[in-house]
Design a protein around this motif. Structure first.
Motif, PDB file in Angstrom:
ATOM      1  N   ASN A  32       0.823  -1.208   0.000  1.00  0.00           N
ATOM      2  CA  ASN A  32       0.000   0.000   0.000  1.00  0.00           C
ATOM      3  C   ASN A  32       0.859   1.260   0.000  1.00  0.00           C
ATOM      4  O   ASN A  32       0.500   2.268  -0.612  1.00  0.00           O
ATOM      5  N   ALA A  36       0.723   4.220  -2.750  1.00  0.00           N
ATOM      6  CA  ALA A  36       0.594   5.621  -2.348  1.00  0.00           C
ATOM      7  C   ALA A  36       1.696   6.475  -2.966  1.00  0.00           C
ATOM      8  O   ALA A  36       1.473   7.642  -3.312  1.00  0.00           O
ATOM      9  N   LEU A  40      -1.730   6.446  -5.928  1.00  0.00           N
ATOM     10  CA  LEU A  40      -2.888   5.562  -6.045  1.00  0.00           C
ATOM     11  C   LEU A  40      -3.515   5.354  -4.678  1.00  0.00           C
ATOM     12  O   LEU A  40      -2.840   5.410  -3.651  1.00  0.00           O
ATOM     13  N   ARG A  41      -4.801   5.090  -4.669  1.00  0.00           N
ATOM     14  CA  ARG A  41      -5.486   4.837  -3.413  1.00  0.00           C
ATOM     15  C   ARG A  41      -5.045   3.495  -2.840  1.00  0.00           C
ATOM     16  O   ARG A  41      -4.604   2.610  -3.566  1.00  0.00           O
ATOM     17  N   VAL A  42      -5.172   3.343  -1.525  1.00  0.00           N
ATOM     18  CA  VAL A  42      -4.845   2.072  -0.885  1.00  0.00           C
ATOM     19  C   VAL A  42      -5.731   0.968  -1.458  1.00  0.00           C
ATOM     20  O   VAL A  42      -6.947   1.159  -1.604  1.00  0.00           O
ATOM     21  N   ALA A  43      -5.125  -0.160  -1.792  1.00  0.00           N
ATOM     22  CA  ALA A  43      -5.866  -1.173  -2.537  1.00  0.00           C
ATOM     23  C   ALA A  43      -6.014  -2.502  -1.813  1.00  0.00           C
ATOM     24  O   ALA A  43      -6.917  -3.256  -2.124  1.00  0.00           O
ATOM     25  N   MET A  68      -7.294  -1.027  -9.332  1.00  0.00           N
ATOM     26  CA  MET A  68      -7.289   0.417  -9.515  1.00  0.00           C
ATOM     27  C   MET A  68      -7.167   0.799 -10.979  1.00  0.00           C
ATOM     28  O   MET A  68      -6.709   1.884 -11.313  1.00  0.00           O
ATOM     29  N   ASP A  71      -8.191   4.259 -12.074  1.00  0.00           N
ATOM     30  CA  ASP A  71      -7.680   5.427 -11.364  1.00  0.00           C
ATOM     31  C   ASP A  71      -6.557   6.140 -12.106  1.00  0.00           C
ATOM     32  O   ASP A  71      -6.426   7.359 -12.041  1.00  0.00           O
TER      33      ASP A  71
END
Length: 231
Positions: A32, A36, A40-43, A68, A71
């Motif tokens: 994660n 980041a 990118l968002r936490v996946a 993602m 994104d």
């Protein structure tokens, strides 16, 4: 590492992640942090994705990218760029949440007192495996440790396993593997030794589908199993 001498009773070889130590949360946090770093968002979730974590860093990256996809358009070679970043994040926080599974230390002590040599054979990079064992005060319990990059090949090729046994002063014919995945099962079959798979990892009793020679419900049962197989 302990002093290497000829194994009197035989050699017990352990996988590391998911077998000796529950490392899932620290692995997921490293993935994660890598996401980041790209914005990118936490996946990934430390609990829900524990099994994925034990499949390796690249598997986590690929899974995260897949979740993602809308994104951000990732550049070619993103996985190759991010894998060293993931390892760096992991190295900096390798034992924040990671802990040995219940009963590990007592089982290792019992095996050693009964004359069994102990070794680790893992697909984790050697330097990270040693760092983790050091952080958890486990390194000195093992006569040898072979990682993913110790040799030119890795599990399920049998050579890392046989090298771990040899470095521990043992004989392959008087050894067995304790693991948690089909990779460990296939490694044992290739080395022509028995394998016990643990039933307390993310898959639980689901590992029975790999047809191990034994299912290890708890570490307290391991010394008796070693006596039965090698004693």
């Amino acid at each position: 590492m302990v002093e290497v001498r000829a194994a009197r009773r035989g050699t017990v070889v352990f996988d590391l992640d998911g077998t000796l130590v529950d490392t899932a949360a620290d692995l997921v946090h490293a993935a994660n942090a890598t996401f980041a770093e790209r914005g990118l968002r936490v996946a990934l979730d430390p609990s829900a994705d524990a099994l994925l974590a034990f499949s390796g860093g690249r598997a986590m990256l690929r899974a995260g990218y897949g979740r993602m996809a809308g994104d951000l358009l990732l550049p070619p070679g993103a996985e190759d760029e991010d894998y060293p970043r993931l390892l760096a994040h992991y190295e900096r926080a390798i034992a924040v949440h990671s802990r040995p599974y219940p009963g590990v230390e007592a089982a290792l002590d019992a095996l050693a007192s009964e004359g069994f040599a102990l070794a680790v054979c893992t697909n984790k990079p050697e330097a990270l495996a040693l760092r983790l064992l050091d952080a958890l005060d486990l390194r000195d319990r093992f006569a040898s440790m072979v990682g993913a990059d110790t040799l030119p090949v890795r599990k399920p090729d049998p050579r890392p396993y046989t090298e771990a046994v040899t470095r521990a002063g043992g004989e392959v014919a008087r050894s067995f593997l304790v693991g948690d995945t089909i990779t460990d099962r296939d490694t044992a079959r290739a080395a022509r030794v028995r394998v016990a798979l643990v039933a307390f990892g993310p898959e639980g009793g689901g590992v029975t589908r790999f047809s191990p020679d034994a299912l290890l419900e708890r570490f307290e049962d391991l010394p008796a199993l070693a006596q039965g197989w090698l004693g």
